[in-house]
Design a protein around this motif. Structure first.
Motif: not given
Length: 128
Positions: A8-13
């Motif tokens: 989730h964090l990777i794709f949000m970034v």
């Protein structure tokens, strides 16, 4: 669940990288005065929006829904609306129908910072 959070964090970034960069491209595109320059910006904007931002947005929402916190829906809805509006602006540029100045795009370019701050505060601080 930690893998889901990490994804989730990777794709949000990556999504936010696009949300920060696309309006900056709009600033330069709005200032472009020659046809080859405008065509180059059209290609760059299209590739960024369709190749990076759209898939990252979808995967961010998928993994975020998996982690659903319930109260962050309004912020996510605003971010998605901003993303879709960027798509509309992209279409205007693609059709040579831009009516906004580079100064408008400079201000528009600052909105993702507010959205990112709100999303991070809701996820980390959990004020509600």
């Amino acid at each position: 669940m930690l893998w889901i959070k990490a994804l989730h964090l990777i794709f949000m970034v990556t999504w936010f990288a696009g949300l920060f960069y696309l309006p900056r491209l709009f600033v330069y595109h709005a200032m472009a005065e020659d046809a080859p320059g405008r065509e180059r910006f059209k290609a760059m904007e299209r590739k960024l929006y369709r190749g990076i931002m759209a898939p990252s947005a979808v995967l961010t929402i998928v993994f975020g829904a998996w982690l659903w916190l319930g109260y962050g829906f309004a912020v996510v809805a605003l971010i998605v609306a901003y993303h879709l509006y960027c798509g509309r602006l992209l279409a205007d540029f693609a059709r040579d129908r831009n009516t906004k100045s580079h100064l408008w795009y400079r201000w528009f370019n600052e909105m993702p910072v507010v959205f990112l701050a709100a999303a991070v505060i809701l996820a980390v601080v959990k004020p509600f």
